[in-house]
Enzyme design. Sequence first.
Site, PDB file in Angstrom:
ATOM      1  N   LYS A  60       0.837  -1.208   0.000  1.00  0.00           N
ATOM      2  CA  LYS A  60       0.000   0.000   0.000  1.00  0.00           C
ATOM      3  C   LYS A  60       0.867   1.251   0.000  1.00  0.00           C
ATOM      4  CE  LYS A  60      -4.187  -1.812   2.228  1.00  0.00           C
ATOM      5  NZ  LYS A  60      -5.083  -1.703   3.397  1.00  0.00           N
ATOM      6  N   ALA A  81      -1.167   2.052   6.800  1.00  0.00           N
ATOM      7  CA  ALA A  81      -1.347   1.047   7.848  1.00  0.00           C
ATOM      8  C   ALA A  81      -2.326  -0.004   7.356  1.00  0.00           C
ATOM      9  CB  ALA A  81      -1.855   1.694   9.131  1.00  0.00           C
ATOM     10  N   ASP A  82      -2.227  -1.180   7.943  1.00  0.00           N
ATOM     11  CA  ASP A  82      -3.187  -2.237   7.645  1.00  0.00           C
ATOM     12  C   ASP A  82      -3.391  -3.052   8.915  1.00  0.00           C
ATOM     13  OD1 ASP A  82      -4.774  -3.555   5.433  1.00  0.00           O
ATOM     14  OD2 ASP A  82      -3.698  -5.283   6.231  1.00  0.00           O
ATOM     15  N   THR A  83      -4.616  -3.496   9.123  1.00  0.00           N
ATOM     16  CA  THR A  83      -4.964  -4.255  10.325  1.00  0.00           C
ATOM     17  C   THR A  83      -5.582  -5.585   9.921  1.00  0.00           C
ATOM     18  OG1 THR A  83      -5.380  -2.220  11.568  1.00  0.00           O
ATOM     19  CG2 THR A  83      -6.351  -4.237  12.443  1.00  0.00           C
ATOM     20  N   ALA A 118       0.088  -3.194  11.163  1.00  0.00           N
ATOM     21  CA  ALA A 118       1.392  -2.763  10.660  1.00  0.00           C
ATOM     22  C   ALA A 118       1.276  -1.318  10.208  1.00  0.00           C
ATOM     23  CB  ALA A 118       1.833  -3.647   9.504  1.00  0.00           C
TER      24      ALA A 118
END
Length: 201
Positions: A60, A81-83, A118
Amino acid sequence: MKVGFIYLASQSPRRAQLLTQLGVRHELLLAAPDEDAEALEAVMKSEAPAAYVQRVTALKLDAAVARHRRLGLPPAPILCADTTVALGRAILGKPEHARDAQRMLALLAGHTHRVLTAVAVQHGQRRHAALSVSRVHFAAVGAARIADYVASGEPLGKAGAYAIQGRAAAFVEHISGSHSGIMGLPMFETAQLLRKVGFTL
């Protein structure tokens, strides 16, 4: 050189709210309609949750950096960010529909799962990344309560089919880790990354 604002490459209103809470001025740097952002979230075979969420975040950020360059925007740090939610090694992403959300929540009920977020920031050629891992224990929630929650529409578009800052907070018996990380942006780690690229908090 003092950095006055950052670009947030995320559609999540929660991440924008958390940045505002930190006092970070930000502008959105969102994917164009012709960019297939969802394709970046595909899980590779046998991929571990931590490896998955860090890989997706890096992809991303790569896309956001290219977008920034293509648009000729002023220089500033770019944050992505990614969850994801993990039950053991099983990755529970965003539910495809209400039935899928019910399935995920039934799996989580009465068990402890991990929420991994992250975060990555790039400014010029410098890139820094961090990973926040929290543990969440759900009470033994019955099918009727799960159905009521799913009917609210809140689980759709949420990793693991729930939002801890919403109605699902009533399911959470215990957490260990970062509450803001569970929401989608761990503020401690994010502040550290921003300082590394010259942002003054």
